[in-house]
Design a protein around this motif. Structure first.
Motif, PDB file in Angstrom:
ATOM      1  N   ASP A 184       6.149   1.856  -3.139  1.00  7.82           N
ATOM      2  CA  ASP A 184       5.002   1.631  -2.264  1.00  7.82           C
ATOM      3  C   ASP A 184       4.787   2.893  -1.430  1.00  7.82           C
ATOM      4  O   ASP A 184       5.696   3.309  -0.708  1.00  7.82           O
ATOM      5  CB  ASP A 184       5.291   0.431  -1.360  1.00  7.82           C
ATOM      6  CG  ASP A 184       4.115   0.035  -0.503  1.00  7.82           C
ATOM      7  OD1 ASP A 184       3.319   0.912  -0.105  1.00  7.82           O
ATOM      8  OD2 ASP A 184       3.995  -1.168  -0.203  1.00  7.82           O
ATOM      9  N   VAL A 226      12.049  -4.663   1.355  1.00 12.63           N
ATOM     10  CA  VAL A 226      11.204  -5.608   0.626  1.00 12.63           C
ATOM     11  C   VAL A 226      11.658  -7.004   1.059  1.00 12.63           C
ATOM     12  O   VAL A 226      12.473  -7.636   0.399  1.00 12.63           O
ATOM     13  CB  VAL A 226      11.340  -5.423  -0.901  1.00 12.63           C
ATOM     14  CG1 VAL A 226      10.400  -6.354  -1.657  1.00 12.63           C
ATOM     15  CG2 VAL A 226      11.083  -3.977  -1.293  1.00 12.63           C
ATOM     16  N   LEU A 277       7.861  -6.331  -7.365  1.00 15.62           N
ATOM     17  CA  LEU A 277       8.558  -5.088  -7.660  1.00 15.62           C
ATOM     18  C   LEU A 277       9.485  -5.284  -8.860  1.00 15.62           C
ATOM     19  O   LEU A 277       9.564  -4.432  -9.742  1.00 15.62           O
ATOM     20  CB  LEU A 277       9.338  -4.615  -6.435  1.00 15.62           C
ATOM     21  CG  LEU A 277       9.888  -3.202  -6.571  1.00 15.62           C
ATOM     22  CD1 LEU A 277       9.708  -2.448  -5.268  1.00 15.62           C
ATOM     23  CD2 LEU A 277      11.342  -3.205  -6.967  1.00 15.62           C
ATOM     24  N   LYS A 301       7.460  -5.275 -12.073  1.00 11.41           N
ATOM     25  CA  LYS A 301       7.022  -3.911 -12.411  1.00 11.41           C
ATOM     26  C   LYS A 301       8.182  -3.106 -12.988  1.00 11.41           C
ATOM     27  O   LYS A 301       8.033  -2.405 -13.989  1.00 11.41           O
ATOM     28  CB  LYS A 301       6.470  -3.200 -11.177  1.00 11.41           C
ATOM     29  CG  LYS A 301       5.106  -3.677 -10.744  1.00 11.41           C
ATOM     30  CD  LYS A 301       4.664  -2.928  -9.490  1.00 11.41           C
ATOM     31  CE  LYS A 301       3.333  -3.422  -8.979  1.00 11.41           C
ATOM     32  NZ  LYS A 301       2.936  -2.738  -7.727  1.00 11.41           N
TER      33      LYS A 301
END
Length: 95
Positions: free
Chosen positions: A10, A52, A61, A64
């Protein structure tokens, strides 16, 4: 080991937060590639959760990263939480 993917990061994270997340993702890689200690997984995960903090963010996440690498963040954390020994080593499960 050389990887042909980049980590899902991020851009709003600080440098320290990026380092924390990358450390956790490298621990996940190690859990699949060479094995790692249960303690390392749980310690890195605890720090990762400071960056997170939401389940939704972690799942996003994790998805991904799995798409890029084939490695499952969730599976590594669960294996460490449920481990009876000091080592965590997973096999890649192509989903």
């Amino acid at each position: 080991m050389e990887h042909n993917y980049s980590y899902p990061l991020d851009p709003s994270w600080s440098t320290a937060e990026i380092v924390t997340v990358i450390k956790m993702l490298r621990t996940v890689e190690d859990a699949y590639e060479v094995g790692t200690t249960t303690e390392r997984v749980l310690t890195d995960y605890r720090h990762f959760k400071e960056v997170v903090s939401t389940k939704a963010g972690e799942k996003q996440l994790g998805r991904k990263f799995a798409k890029l690498s084939g490695y499952q963040l969730y599976d590594v954390v669960q294996a460490a939480k449920n481990a009876t020994g000091k080592k965590v080593k997973l096999e890649v499960n192509k989903r």
